[in-house]
Design a protein around this motif. Structure first.
Motif, PDB file in Angstrom:
ATOM      1  N   UNK A  66       3.096  54.212 -11.689  1.00 22.13           N
ATOM      2  CA  UNK A  66       3.276  55.371 -10.804  1.00 22.13           C
ATOM      3  C   UNK A  66       4.755  55.667 -10.564  1.00 22.13           C
ATOM      4  N   UNK A  67       5.549  54.610 -10.396  1.00 21.60           N
ATOM      5  CA  UNK A  67       6.969  54.806 -10.082  1.00 21.60           C
ATOM      6  C   UNK A  67       7.888  54.572 -11.283  1.00 21.60           C
ATOM      7  N   UNK A  68       7.347  53.959 -12.323  1.00 23.08           N
ATOM      8  CA  UNK A  68       8.100  53.555 -13.514  1.00 23.08           C
ATOM      9  C   UNK A  68       9.211  52.553 -13.190  1.00 23.08           C
ATOM     10  N   UNK A  69       9.010  51.794 -12.134  1.00 22.49           N
ATOM     11  CA  UNK A  69       9.937  50.726 -11.763  1.00 22.49           C
ATOM     12  C   UNK A  69       9.399  49.390 -12.269  1.00 22.49           C
ATOM     13  N   UNK A  87       4.302  47.060 -21.562  1.00 22.15           N
ATOM     14  CA  UNK A  87       4.891  48.013 -20.618  1.00 22.15           C
ATOM     15  C   UNK A  87       4.025  48.198 -19.371  1.00 22.15           C
ATOM     16  N   UNK A  88       2.708  48.447 -19.514  1.00 18.20           N
ATOM     17  CA  UNK A  88       1.896  48.614 -18.300  1.00 18.20           C
ATOM     18  C   UNK A  88       1.792  47.347 -17.451  1.00 18.20           C
ATOM     19  N   UNK A  89       2.010  46.189 -18.054  1.00 15.74           N
ATOM     20  CA  UNK A  89       1.919  44.934 -17.302  1.00 15.74           C
ATOM     21  C   UNK A  89       3.212  44.587 -16.567  1.00 15.74           C
ATOM     22  N   UNK A  90       4.335  45.126 -17.013  1.00 18.75           N
ATOM     23  CA  UNK A  90       5.603  44.768 -16.359  1.00 18.75           C
ATOM     24  C   UNK A  90       6.286  45.974 -15.711  1.00 18.75           C
ATOM     25  N   UNK A 132      10.293  47.676 -22.256  1.00 20.38           N
ATOM     26  CA  UNK A 132      10.386  48.285 -20.930  1.00 20.38           C
ATOM     27  C   UNK A 132      11.806  48.779 -20.718  1.00 20.38           C
ATOM     28  N   UNK A 133      12.009  49.471 -19.647  1.00 17.96           N
ATOM     29  CA  UNK A 133      13.342  49.986 -19.364  1.00 17.96           C
ATOM     30  C   UNK A 133      14.312  48.923 -18.868  1.00 17.96           C
ATOM     31  N   UNK A 134      13.793  47.871 -18.241  1.00 18.01           N
ATOM     32  CA  UNK A 134      14.683  46.912 -17.587  1.00 18.01           C
ATOM     33  C   UNK A 134      15.559  46.151 -18.576  1.00 18.01           C
ATOM     34  N   UNK A 135      15.010  45.739 -19.712  1.00 13.38           N
ATOM     35  CA  UNK A 135      15.856  45.003 -20.660  1.00 13.38           C
ATOM     36  C   UNK A 135      16.939  45.902 -21.252  1.00 13.38           C
ATOM     37  N   UNK A 136      16.683  47.200 -21.318  1.00 10.03           N
ATOM     38  CA  UNK A 136      17.715  48.114 -21.810  1.00 10.03           C
ATOM     39  C   UNK A 136      18.798  48.355 -20.760  1.00 10.03           C
ATOM     40  N   UNK A 137      18.405  48.413 -19.510  1.00  9.06           N
ATOM     41  CA  UNK A 137      19.385  48.495 -18.418  1.00  9.06           C
ATOM     42  C   UNK A 137      20.266  47.247 -18.438  1.00  9.06           C
TER      43      UNK A 137
END
Length: 201
Positions: free
Chosen positions: A173-176, A166-169, A119-124
């Motif tokens: 719609x918002x990719x948040x 990814x779809x679970x976390x 997901x994007x969050x661990x990369x942020x």
């Protein structure tokens, strides 16, 4: 990439191999960037105790008086939406940052074993920890933080949590990130702040 348990054997051998690989690459190919990440063959990660030591030791040796940039890679075994993924990210990112890495490649949740388990969050989070540790930590500070975080996941390396896809976390719609994933992220950042790593803003 070199493997502890591979051709060079134990962590000490992998360190020698990484340094030798860089000397050979520089002499034969004249690169601008060199990558000699050390993974542990048992887990395919560089977030366990042995590979963290080998990576940071070799990176320090390879950056001392060298004119090429060293590339680091973070390779975790746990999956998204787990605190273990963030803890693993902390240890290797801090170790690489304070040891002289010039470029760090982002996360590899679950060791890239499962489709859509990123997901994007661990990369942020990875980028924030990298920047903050590069700016604020000395080797001794980094060592204390890594020593505090490592026991939080070390015993789970053989049976890591797969986490969520990814779809679970992620809200598609918002990719948040989902609330659950954000709460884990916030909890781990609070722990890091308590250990002396300022939050990157």
């Amino acid at each position: 990439m070199l493997n502890i348990g591979g051709y060079f054997g134990p962590p000490e051998g992998a360190v020698v191999g990484a340094v030798a690989a860089q000397i050979l690459q520089v002499a034969s190919m004249f690169p601008t960037v060199v990558e000699s990440t050390i993974l542990d063959a048992r887990y395919s990660v560089n977030t366990n105790r042995e590979s963290l030591w080998a990576t940071s030791t070799s990176m320090q040796a390879r950056t001392l008086g060298n004119k090429v940039m060293n590339l680091g890679i973070t390779s975790q075994i746990s999956g998204p939406c787990t605190d273990m993924l963030l803890y693993e990210t902390v240890t290797i990112t801090i170790a690489d940052s304070v040891s002289g890495v010039a470029i760090e490649i982002g996360t590899r949740p679950t060791g890239c074993r499962y489709k859509n388990y990123a997901s994007g969050l661990e990369n942020k989070f990875f980028a924030e920890v990298l920047k903050s540790s590069a700016k604020h930590l000395k080797l001794s500070d980094a060592n204390e933080i890594v020593k505090a975080i490592l026991p939080k996941y070390e015993d789970k390396l053989k049976n890591p949590p797969k986490g969520k896809s990814f779809p679970e976390c992620t809200d598609l719609r918002t990719l948040q990130p989902t609330r659950e994933w954000l709460e884990i992220y916030e909890k781990v950042w609070r722990e890091l702040e308590d250990l002396g790593l300022p939050r990157w803003k």
